[in-house]
Motif scaffolding. Structure first.
Motif, PDB file in Angstrom:
ATOM      1  N   SER A  52     -45.246  37.858 129.609  1.00 28.07           N
ATOM      2  CA  SER A  52     -46.692  38.030 129.561  1.00 28.07           C
ATOM      3  C   SER A  52     -47.361  37.254 130.683  1.00 28.07           C
ATOM      4  O   SER A  52     -46.887  36.180 131.083  1.00 28.07           O
ATOM      5  N   ALA A  53     -48.458  37.789 131.198  1.00 25.40           N
ATOM      6  CA  ALA A  53     -49.267  37.097 132.201  1.00 25.40           C
ATOM      7  C   ALA A  53     -50.692  37.014 131.696  1.00 25.40           C
ATOM      8  O   ALA A  53     -51.229  37.987 131.164  1.00 25.40           O
ATOM      9  N   VAL A  54     -51.302  35.833 131.848  1.00 26.83           N
ATOM     10  CA  VAL A  54     -52.691  35.632 131.450  1.00 26.83           C
ATOM     11  C   VAL A  54     -53.457  35.075 132.638  1.00 26.83           C
ATOM     12  O   VAL A  54     -52.883  34.465 133.541  1.00 26.83           O
ATOM     13  N   ALA A  55     -54.749  35.268 132.645  1.00 31.18           N
ATOM     14  CA  ALA A  55     -55.568  34.840 133.775  1.00 31.18           C
ATOM     15  C   ALA A  55     -56.108  33.432 133.612  1.00 31.18           C
ATOM     16  O   ALA A  55     -56.674  32.872 134.556  1.00 31.18           O
ATOM     17  N   SER A  56     -55.940  32.841 132.433  1.00 35.38           N
ATOM     18  CA  SER A  56     -56.537  31.542 132.148  1.00 35.38           C
ATOM     19  C   SER A  56     -55.476  30.542 131.704  1.00 35.38           C
ATOM     20  O   SER A  56     -54.649  30.835 130.833  1.00 35.38           O
ATOM     21  N   ASN A  57     -55.512  29.346 132.302  1.00 33.37           N
ATOM     22  CA  ASN A  57     -54.597  28.292 131.867  1.00 33.37           C
ATOM     23  C   ASN A  57     -54.842  27.890 130.417  1.00 33.37           C
ATOM     24  O   ASN A  57     -53.910  27.545 129.694  1.00 33.37           O
ATOM     25  N   GLN A  58     -56.094  27.945 129.994  1.00 36.67           N
ATOM     26  CA  GLN A  58     -56.399  27.574 128.612  1.00 36.67           C
ATOM     27  C   GLN A  58     -55.835  28.588 127.624  1.00 36.67           C
ATOM     28  O   GLN A  58     -55.326  28.230 126.565  1.00 36.67           O
ATOM     29  N   VAL A  59     -55.907  29.864 127.983  1.00 33.28           N
ATOM     30  CA  VAL A  59     -55.315  30.895 127.128  1.00 33.28           C
ATOM     31  C   VAL A  59     -53.820  30.659 127.003  1.00 33.28           C
ATOM     32  O   VAL A  59     -53.230  30.757 125.922  1.00 33.28           O
ATOM     33  N   LEU A  60     -53.176  30.327 128.113  1.00 30.54           N
ATOM     34  CA  LEU A  60     -51.742  30.015 128.090  1.00 30.54           C
ATOM     35  C   LEU A  60     -51.479  28.809 127.192  1.00 30.54           C
ATOM     36  O   LEU A  60     -50.575  28.829 126.352  1.00 30.54           O
ATOM     37  N   ALA A  61     -52.279  27.761 127.367  1.00 33.57           N
ATOM     38  CA  ALA A  61     -52.078  26.542 126.583  1.00 33.57           C
ATOM     39  C   ALA A  61     -52.221  26.802 125.094  1.00 33.57           C
ATOM     40  O   ALA A  61     -51.463  26.267 124.282  1.00 33.57           O
ATOM     41  N   ASP A  62     -53.184  27.636 124.729  1.00 33.50           N
ATOM     42  CA  ASP A  62     -53.416  27.939 123.315  1.00 33.50           C
ATOM     43  C   ASP A  62     -52.280  28.769 122.715  1.00 33.50           C
ATOM     44  O   ASP A  62     -52.099  28.782 121.493  1.00 33.50           O
ATOM     45  N   ALA A  63     -51.522  29.463 123.572  1.00 29.36           N
ATOM     46  CA  ALA A  63     -50.516  30.402 123.081  1.00 29.36           C
ATOM     47  C   ALA A  63     -49.099  29.848 123.066  1.00 29.36           C
ATOM     48  O   ALA A  63     -48.197  30.487 122.531  1.00 29.36           O
ATOM     49  N   CYS A  64     -48.885  28.646 123.661  1.00 28.46           N
ATOM     50  CA  CYS A  64     -47.512  28.191 123.892  1.00 28.46           C
ATOM     51  C   CYS A  64     -47.191  26.873 123.199  1.00 28.46           C
ATOM     52  O   CYS A  64     -48.042  25.991 123.068  1.00 28.46           O
ATOM     53  N   ASP A  65     -45.939  26.738 122.797  1.00 25.64           N
ATOM     54  CA  ASP A  65     -45.451  25.502 122.185  1.00 25.64           C
ATOM     55  C   ASP A  65     -45.049  24.467 123.229  1.00 25.64           C
ATOM     56  O   ASP A  65     -45.087  23.269 122.962  1.00 25.64           O
ATOM     57  N   THR A  66     -44.625  24.924 124.405  1.00 28.87           N
ATOM     58  CA  THR A  66     -44.233  24.044 125.507  1.00 28.87           C
ATOM     59  C   THR A  66     -44.862  24.583 126.784  1.00 28.87           C
ATOM     60  O   THR A  66     -44.861  25.796 127.010  1.00 28.87           O
ATOM     61  N   ILE A  67     -45.391  23.679 127.610  1.00 26.72           N
ATOM     62  CA  ILE A  67     -46.047  24.079 128.853  1.00 26.72           C
ATOM     63  C   ILE A  67     -45.350  23.391 130.015  1.00 26.72           C
ATOM     64  O   ILE A  67     -45.130  22.173 129.993  1.00 26.72           O
ATOM     65  N   LEU A  68     -44.998  24.172 131.033  1.00 28.00           N
ATOM     66  CA  LEU A  68     -44.415  23.640 132.262  1.00 28.00           C
ATOM     67  C   LEU A  68     -45.446  23.760 133.377  1.00 28.00           C
ATOM     68  O   LEU A  68     -45.918  24.864 133.672  1.00 28.00           O
ATOM     69  N   LEU A  69     -45.787  22.639 134.000  1.00 25.10           N
ATOM     70  CA  LEU A  69     -46.747  22.619 135.095  1.00 25.10           C
ATOM     71  C   LEU A  69     -46.003  22.550 136.423  1.00 25.10           C
ATOM     72  O   LEU A  69     -45.264  21.593 136.676  1.00 25.10           O
ATOM     73  N   ALA A  70     -46.194  23.567 137.260  1.00 30.34           N
ATOM     74  CA  ALA A  70     -45.480  23.620 138.537  1.00 30.34           C
ATOM     75  C   ALA A  70     -46.428  24.001 139.673  1.00 30.34           C
ATOM     76  O   ALA A  70     -46.030  24.662 140.624  1.00 30.34           O
ATOM     77  N   VAL A  71     -47.698  23.594 139.565  1.00 36.99           N
ATOM     78  CA  VAL A  71     -48.662  23.878 140.621  1.00 36.99           C
ATOM     79  C   VAL A  71     -48.576  22.797 141.688  1.00 36.99           C
ATOM     80  O   VAL A  71     -48.032  21.711 141.447  1.00 36.99           O
ATOM     81  N   PRO A  72     -49.119  23.024 142.890  1.00 34.07           N
ATOM     82  CA  PRO A  72     -49.152  21.971 143.905  1.00 34.07           C
ATOM     83  C   PRO A  72     -49.900  20.752 143.371  1.00 34.07           C
ATOM     84  O   PRO A  72     -50.879  20.893 142.620  1.00 34.07           O
ATOM     85  N   PRO A  73     -49.471  19.545 143.733  1.00 29.87           N
ATOM     86  CA  PRO A  73     -50.103  18.326 143.203  1.00 29.87           C
ATOM     87  C   PRO A  73     -51.612  18.277 143.415  1.00 29.87           C
ATOM     88  O   PRO A  73     -52.333  17.746 142.565  1.00 29.87           O
ATOM     89  N   ALA A  74     -52.088  18.838 144.521  1.00 32.35           N
ATOM     90  CA  ALA A  74     -53.518  18.803 144.805  1.00 32.35           C
ATOM     91  C   ALA A  74     -54.329  19.567 143.766  1.00 32.35           C
ATOM     92  O   ALA A  74     -55.538  19.349 143.626  1.00 32.35           O
ATOM     93  N   GLN A  75     -53.678  20.466 143.024  1.00 28.03           N
ATOM     94  CA  GLN A  75     -54.372  21.255 142.010  1.00 28.03           C
ATOM     95  C   GLN A  75     -54.283  20.644 140.603  1.00 28.03           C
ATOM     96  O   GLN A  75     -54.814  21.196 139.653  1.00 28.03           O
ATOM     97  N   ALA A  76     -53.640  19.491 140.497  1.00 31.72           N
ATOM     98  CA  ALA A  76     -53.410  18.898 139.179  1.00 31.72           C
ATOM     99  C   ALA A  76     -54.708  18.585 138.458  1.00 31.72           C
ATOM    100  O   ALA A  76     -54.802  18.729 137.236  1.00 31.72           O
ATOM    101  N   GLY A  77     -55.711  18.147 139.199  1.00 33.57           N
ATOM    102  CA  GLY A  77     -56.966  17.769 138.571  1.00 33.57           C
ATOM    103  C   GLY A  77     -57.851  18.927 138.194  1.00 33.57           C
ATOM    104  O   GLY A  77     -58.912  18.732 137.583  1.00 33.57           O
ATOM    105  N   SER A  78     -57.452  20.140 138.540  1.00 31.89           N
ATOM    106  CA  SER A  78     -58.275  21.316 138.237  1.00 31.89           C
ATOM    107  C   SER A  78     -57.504  22.332 137.399  1.00 31.89           C
ATOM    108  O   SER A  78     -57.667  23.543 137.574  1.00 31.89           O
ATOM    109  N   LEU A  79     -56.682  21.840 136.490  1.00 34.85           N
ATOM    110  CA  LEU A  79     -55.883  22.725 135.643  1.00 34.85           C
ATOM    111  C   LEU A  79     -56.743  23.502 134.649  1.00 34.85           C
ATOM    112  O   LEU A  79     -56.373  24.584 134.215  1.00 34.85           O
ATOM    113  N   GLU A  80     -57.870  22.909 134.248  1.00 36.16           N
ATOM    114  CA  GLU A  80     -58.793  23.553 133.309  1.00 36.16           C
ATOM    115  C   GLU A  80     -58.084  23.973 132.024  1.00 36.16           C
ATOM    116  O   GLU A  80     -58.116  25.125 131.604  1.00 36.16           O
TER     117      GLU A  80
END
Length: 264
Positions: free
Chosen positions: A54-82
């Motif tokens: 599945s693909a979703v457009a929102s990080n929050q939608v992903l967070a609400d749907a998952c038991d485990t979350i893997l963050l693999a974005v560039p470090p500069a984007q860490a503060g804007s995960l929303e």
């Protein structure tokens, strides 16, 4: 998406996140219908092979749907995960982002800081990790299983070691490629055809890596054995060592570690 997914990957379109996603799917660690990725453009290229992801457009939608979350974005984007998660296991492979920052950015006390590499796609990454105090034994089993599916993995006792491994094993092929490129350029300078030089050095590093991995000897054992043999390789090894090659490698790794720590 009414049922919670086993795993969500934020950054599954990037080099590292994509490599991990494809490995987890190809190894069978996660079933396609148990994986969701965050991507505004739909399913990322390279994941079409596994219908059910599945693909979703929102990080929050992903967070609400998952038991485990893997963050693999560039470090500069860490503060804007929303995203905000109250009590979900969050695993990060972002360089330079501390456990404290991960909790601040996501709201979860159950965070793991890890380091991996694009070699994960081939099951060849080395992925050390360290969890926060709130990480449970079940979480530790999840982290160990996920990272071991990508290669070798160890839990470490000090977060500073993750920063060292970011320099040592994160940049695959990185420093190994630099040494290989120097050998290729030497061969070409010596009159060997570039394609033959490249083929030879690729084979050298494949065989050398296999021998280092499979044998009981340490790298230092191999070096000393060659020096004790007192042949042509010994002459080269002694010359490199006497010229300060080891110190140069240490200096380069120190610089990489300092860069990692400056990103935190």
């Amino acid at each position: 998406m009414a049922d919670r997914k086993a795993l969500g990957i934020v950054g599954g379109t990037g080099m590292l996140g994509g490599a991990i996603a494809r490995r987890l799917l190809s190894s069978g660690y996660v079933a396609p219908d148990s994986l969701v990725v965050s991507n505004r453009s739909g399913l990322p290229a390279g994941l079409e092979t596994w219908p059910g992801v599945s693909a979703v457009a929102s990080n929050q939608v992903l967070a609400d749907a998952c038991d485990t979350i893997l963050l693999a974005v560039p470090p500069a984007q860490a503060g804007s995960l929303e995203m905000s998660v109250a009590d979900t296991l969050v695993i990060s492979v972002m360089a330079g982002v501390s456990r404290a920052q991960l909790s601040d950015f996501t709201g979860s006390p159950r965070v793991v800081r890890a380091m991996s590499s694009p070699a994960a796609e081939h099951g060849l990454a080395y992925s050390p990790w360290i969890g926060s105090d709130a990480v449970t034994e079940a979480d530790r089993a999840t982290v160990g299983g996920l990272l071991s599916a990508c290669g070798a993995s160890d839990a470490v006792a000090d977060e500073g070691q993750i920063e060292c491994f970011t320099a040592l094993t994160g940049p695959v092929p990185g420093f190994v490629a630099l040494f290989a490129d120097a050998m290729v350029s030497y061969a070409v300078r010596s009159g060997i055809e570039p394609d033959i030089a490249l083929k030879a050095i690729r084979q050298l590093f494949l065989s050398g890596g296999t021998m280092l991995h499979d044998g009981g000897k340490t790298p230092g054992d191999h070096v000393q054995e060659m020096i004790d043999y007192a042949g042509t390789t010994a002459a080269g090894l002694v010359a490199m060592r006497d010229a300060g090659l080891v110190d140069l490698v240490h200096d380069g790794l120190d610089m990489a570690v300092r860069k990692t720590r400056s990103m935190a």
